[in-house]
Design a protein around this motif. Structure first.
Motif, PDB file in Angstrom:
ATOM      1  N   UNK A 144      25.717   9.505  -5.757  1.00  0.00           N
ATOM      2  CA  UNK A 144      24.643  10.316  -6.814  1.00  0.00           C
ATOM      3  C   UNK A 144      24.679  11.655  -7.091  1.00  0.00           C
ATOM      4  N   UNK A 145      25.395  12.781  -5.887  1.00  0.00           N
ATOM      5  CA  UNK A 145      24.966  14.090  -6.052  1.00  0.00           C
ATOM      6  C   UNK A 145      25.759  14.475  -7.232  1.00  0.00           C
ATOM      7  N   UNK A 146      27.331  13.874  -7.368  1.00  0.00           N
ATOM      8  CA  UNK A 146      28.185  14.046  -8.535  1.00  0.00           C
ATOM      9  C   UNK A 146      27.899  13.365  -9.178  1.00  0.00           C
ATOM     10  N   UNK A 159      24.250   5.230  -9.447  1.00  0.00           N
ATOM     11  CA  UNK A 159      23.996   6.146 -10.831  1.00  0.00           C
ATOM     12  C   UNK A 159      22.374   5.574 -11.438  1.00  0.00           C
ATOM     13  N   UNK A 160      22.264   4.677 -10.415  1.00  0.00           N
ATOM     14  CA  UNK A 160      20.357   4.095 -10.379  1.00  0.00           C
ATOM     15  C   UNK A 160      19.291   5.463  -9.414  1.00  0.00           C
ATOM     16  N   UNK A 161      20.411   5.941  -8.312  1.00  0.00           N
ATOM     17  CA  UNK A 161      19.496   6.853  -7.692  1.00  0.00           C
ATOM     18  C   UNK A 161      19.671   8.118  -8.424  1.00  0.00           C
ATOM     19  N   UNK A 162      20.817   8.545  -8.620  1.00  0.00           N
ATOM     20  CA  UNK A 162      21.124   9.876  -9.374  1.00  0.00           C
ATOM     21  C   UNK A 162      20.260  10.186 -10.879  1.00  0.00           C
ATOM     22  N   UNK A 163      20.002   8.387 -11.633  1.00  0.00           N
ATOM     23  CA  UNK A 163      18.413   8.599 -12.072  1.00  0.00           C
ATOM     24  C   UNK A 163      17.229   8.698 -11.933  1.00  0.00           C
ATOM     25  N   UNK A 164      16.943   8.257 -10.728  1.00  0.00           N
ATOM     26  CA  UNK A 164      15.557   8.087 -10.179  1.00  0.00           C
ATOM     27  C   UNK A 164      15.911  10.031  -9.239  1.00  0.00           C
ATOM     28  N   UNK A 165      16.487  10.629  -9.057  1.00  0.00           N
ATOM     29  CA  UNK A 165      16.652  11.610  -8.467  1.00  0.00           C
ATOM     30  C   UNK A 165      16.407  13.225  -9.579  1.00  0.00           C
ATOM     31  N   UNK A 166      16.970  12.698 -10.919  1.00  0.00           N
ATOM     32  CA  UNK A 166      17.160  13.043 -11.888  1.00  0.00           C
ATOM     33  C   UNK A 166      15.895  13.370 -12.474  1.00  0.00           C
ATOM     34  N   UNK A 217      25.030  14.466 -10.536  1.00  0.00           N
ATOM     35  CA  UNK A 217      23.745  15.430 -11.336  1.00  0.00           C
ATOM     36  C   UNK A 217      24.213  17.065 -11.295  1.00  0.00           C
ATOM     37  N   UNK A 218      23.119  17.383 -12.085  1.00  0.00           N
ATOM     38  CA  UNK A 218      22.956  18.864 -12.575  1.00  0.00           C
ATOM     39  C   UNK A 218      23.855  19.893 -10.873  1.00  0.00           C
ATOM     40  N   UNK A 219      23.814  21.089 -11.562  1.00  0.00           N
ATOM     41  CA  UNK A 219      24.505  21.798  -9.832  1.00  0.00           C
ATOM     42  C   UNK A 219      23.154  22.233  -9.651  1.00  0.00           C
ATOM     43  N   UNK A 220      22.546  22.604  -9.993  1.00  0.00           N
ATOM     44  CA  UNK A 220      21.684  22.628  -9.274  1.00  0.00           C
ATOM     45  C   UNK A 220      20.565  21.900  -8.293  1.00  0.00           C
ATOM     46  N   UNK A 221      21.432  20.269  -7.887  1.00  0.00           N
ATOM     47  CA  UNK A 221      20.769  19.557  -7.287  1.00  0.00           C
ATOM     48  C   UNK A 221      21.153  19.370  -5.612  1.00  0.00           C
ATOM     49  N   UNK A 222      20.407  20.206  -4.588  1.00  0.00           N
ATOM     50  CA  UNK A 222      21.114  19.900  -4.190  1.00  0.00           C
ATOM     51  C   UNK A 222      20.365  18.649  -2.723  1.00  0.00           C
ATOM     52  N   UNK A 223      21.435  18.963  -1.542  1.00  0.00           N
ATOM     53  CA  UNK A 223      20.821  18.510  -0.612  1.00  0.00           C
ATOM     54  C   UNK A 223      21.091  18.086   0.659  1.00  0.00           C
ATOM     55  N   UNK A 224      19.988  18.873   1.579  1.00  0.00           N
ATOM     56  CA  UNK A 224      19.804  19.360   3.160  1.00  0.00           C
ATOM     57  C   UNK A 224      20.043  17.351   3.611  1.00  0.00           C
ATOM     58  N   UNK A 225      20.792  17.718   4.893  1.00  0.00           N
ATOM     59  CA  UNK A 225      20.995  16.602   5.785  1.00  0.00           C
ATOM     60  C   UNK A 225      20.740  17.167   6.887  1.00  0.00           C
ATOM     61  N   UNK A 226      19.487  16.459   8.005  1.00  0.00           N
ATOM     62  CA  UNK A 226      19.341  16.394   8.832  1.00  0.00           C
ATOM     63  C   UNK A 226      19.577  15.737  10.084  1.00  0.00           C
ATOM     64  N   UNK A 262      33.412  15.488   6.206  1.00  0.00           N
ATOM     65  CA  UNK A 262      34.285  15.408   5.741  1.00  0.00           C
ATOM     66  C   UNK A 262      34.675  14.613   3.707  1.00  0.00           C
ATOM     67  N   UNK A 263      33.819  13.408   3.471  1.00  0.00           N
ATOM     68  CA  UNK A 263      32.974  12.627   2.495  1.00  0.00           C
ATOM     69  C   UNK A 263      32.658  13.640   1.549  1.00  0.00           C
ATOM     70  N   UNK A 264      31.923  14.676   1.819  1.00  0.00           N
ATOM     71  CA  UNK A 264      31.077  16.340   1.378  1.00  0.00           C
ATOM     72  C   UNK A 264      32.336  16.606   0.417  1.00  0.00           C
ATOM     73  N   UNK A 265      33.749  17.470   1.014  1.00  0.00           N
ATOM     74  CA  UNK A 265      34.274  18.148   1.069  1.00  0.00           C
ATOM     75  C   UNK A 265      35.192  17.394   0.116  1.00  0.00           C
ATOM     76  N   UNK A 266      35.912  15.935   0.630  1.00  0.00           N
ATOM     77  CA  UNK A 266      36.445  15.113  -0.496  1.00  0.00           C
ATOM     78  C   UNK A 266      35.758  15.332  -1.917  1.00  0.00           C
ATOM     79  N   UNK A 267      34.659  14.708  -2.551  1.00  0.00           N
ATOM     80  CA  UNK A 267      33.624  14.680  -3.581  1.00  0.00           C
ATOM     81  C   UNK A 267      34.060  16.463  -3.799  1.00  0.00           C
ATOM     82  N   UNK A 268      34.093  17.511  -3.282  1.00  0.00           N
ATOM     83  CA  UNK A 268      34.414  19.010  -3.928  1.00  0.00           C
ATOM     84  C   UNK A 268      32.737  19.354  -3.618  1.00  0.00           C
ATOM     85  N   UNK A 269      31.745  19.024  -2.836  1.00  0.00           N
ATOM     86  CA  UNK A 269      30.203  19.495  -2.982  1.00  0.00           C
ATOM     87  C   UNK A 269      30.091  19.981  -1.755  1.00  0.00           C
TER      88      UNK A 269
END
Length: 412
Positions: free
Chosen positions: A224-226, A327-334, A228-237, A247-254
């Motif tokens: 979903x982050x793909x 895409x629906x997740x991205x829409x909700x976050x946006x 969304x705009x560049x100013x939206x970030x995800x913090x993973x705990x 590795x997934x994040x690196x593959x997606x260039x995130x």
């Protein structure tokens, strides 16, 4: 009242352990004697004069949960069968012991997870997938045995209650008692982005959970982050050891937009350092982290498959029908990221909602349930004609009848 609680661990830092810690503490405060049949118990509880710990040693030699849990189930059953007469109430958690229980809390329903369209494992998917498949199948059968033989089953959410009915547990023997949350701690914390190495100018989403399993569904959050705009970030705990998601994040260039913090001890401060909580779990019985997020005043984006989503209304969060639609997740976050005022209003409403889930309220409901079961068992034992077991009286209730009234007439 003499209470025995059977669980693997009684401590503050995990879901089931915290639930049982709060129940045990409340029972001791009311003058009960409490016996904990467990592998680990928090040191603070051990100091209480009316608490007895029966340690069940499993041993490090057993390398899989499948075997470890069976060792615990057998050892605990052997002890309880010798000492059952010492207790007014025996409380277990799912299939944890080969004994009949008065109260059984369903923290997870393996048959529900197995029947889910999002269940990912099969016999042909490799060694680990085959193991997970067999583990789920066996636990579904064992849980069904345990739930059907318990006088009362406490479901941690309405979602779990529905799954218990599907598993053959009579509706009149199911009581919904939601898990609790430490509202004061999570509401009173202060955020500090610099302390966690987080950017000041980004809209931050928090994802917290086990990073080794696909069930928590971080993969869809990253997808979903793909969108969304560049100013939206995800913090993973969550513990990174054994996780594939960096590795997934690196593959997606995130890489620059996903902040992996590994295990975080001060979760309340972290939650006050972000803007919203995202948790589209593919299966959850009742998420403690979701309750913690609303207690911290965060709007949440989750999915109907996550237990606890049932308490989230449109005024404090967004509940998606499909956890796997990026895409629906991205829409909700946006919708949150683009409207700071709405985001704050939803967070304020989330804080108000969280007050309904104080640990003390949850524990009080369990103690009320204990008293009811113990009273019915005492009547049966005295030969008053009210049945041969506590469950006889409970089972005779009309379908849908509740053992304990809630404060406002609705499940909390």
């Amino acid at each position: 009242m003499r209470v025995a609680i059977v669980t693997h661990a009684v401590r503050h830092n995990d879901g089931q352990g915290r639930v049982n810690h709060e129940i045990a503490s409340a029972a001791l405060a009311e003058g009960c004697t409490v016996t904990l049949v467990a592998t680990h118990v928090a040191p603070a509880l051990l100091a209480h004069p009316r608490l007895r710990w029966v340690p069940i040693h499993v041993g490090r030699v057993w390398q899989t949960n499948l075997i470890r849990h069976q060792v615990f189930a057998i050892k605990s059953a052997l002890w309880l069968r010798q000492h059952r007469h010492e207790f007014d109430v025996v409380h277990v958690n799912g299939f944890i012991s080969w004994v009949h229980a008065d109260v059984n809390t369903a923290h997870f329903v393996h048959s529900g997870w197995f029947a889910s369209p999002y269940y990912p494992y099969g016999l042909s998917g490799g060694l680990n997938a085959a193991y997970q498949y067999l583990y789920t199948c066996l636990n579904a059968r064992l849980e069904r045995w345990a739930y059907r033989r318990s006088s009362v089953v406490a479901a941690v959410s309405e979602k779990v209650a529905a799954e218990l009915r599907e598993a053959g547990v009579p509706a009149q023997r199911i009581e919904v008692i939601h898990n609790g949350v430490d509202v004061q701690t999570f509401a009173g914390a202060r955020g500090d982005r610099r302390r966690f190495g987080l950017p000041d100018d980004a809209f931050l989403l928090l994802f917290a959970g086990d990073l080794r399993t696909p069930r928590k569904n971080l993969g869809t959050v990253l997808s979903a982050l793909v969108h969304l705009p560049e100013n939206v970030h995800v913090v993973v705990a969550g513990r990174l050891h054994g996780s594939r998601y960096p590795d997934v994040a690196r593959t997606l260039r995130l890489d620059h937009r996903v902040h992996f913090l590994d295990f975080v001890e001060d979760v309340p401060s972290l939650m006050h350092s972000v803007d919203a909580y995202v948790f589209p779990s593919r299966y959850e019985a009742m998420s403690l982290s979701l309750l913690e997020a609303i207690a911290a005043g965060l709007p949440v984006v989750t999915a109907r498959t996550a237990g606890g989503a049932e308490v989230i209304g449109p005024d404090c969060g967004i509940v998606l029908p499909d956890p796997d639609d990026p895409r629906e997740l991205a829409k909700a976050i946006a919708a949150l990221a683009d409207d700071e005022w709405r985001c704050r209003l939803m967070g304020a409403q989330a804080s108000r909602l969280a007050r309904q889930f104080e640990w003390s309220r949850m524990a009080a409901r369990y103690l009320d349930l204990y008293r009811r079961v113990a009273r019915q068992a005492a009547h049966a034992a005295s030969g008053t004609g009210e049945g041969n077991r506590a469950s006889d009286t409970i089972n005779d209730r009309p379908a849908g009848a509740r053992l304990i009234p809630t404060d406002g007439g609705e499940p909390k």
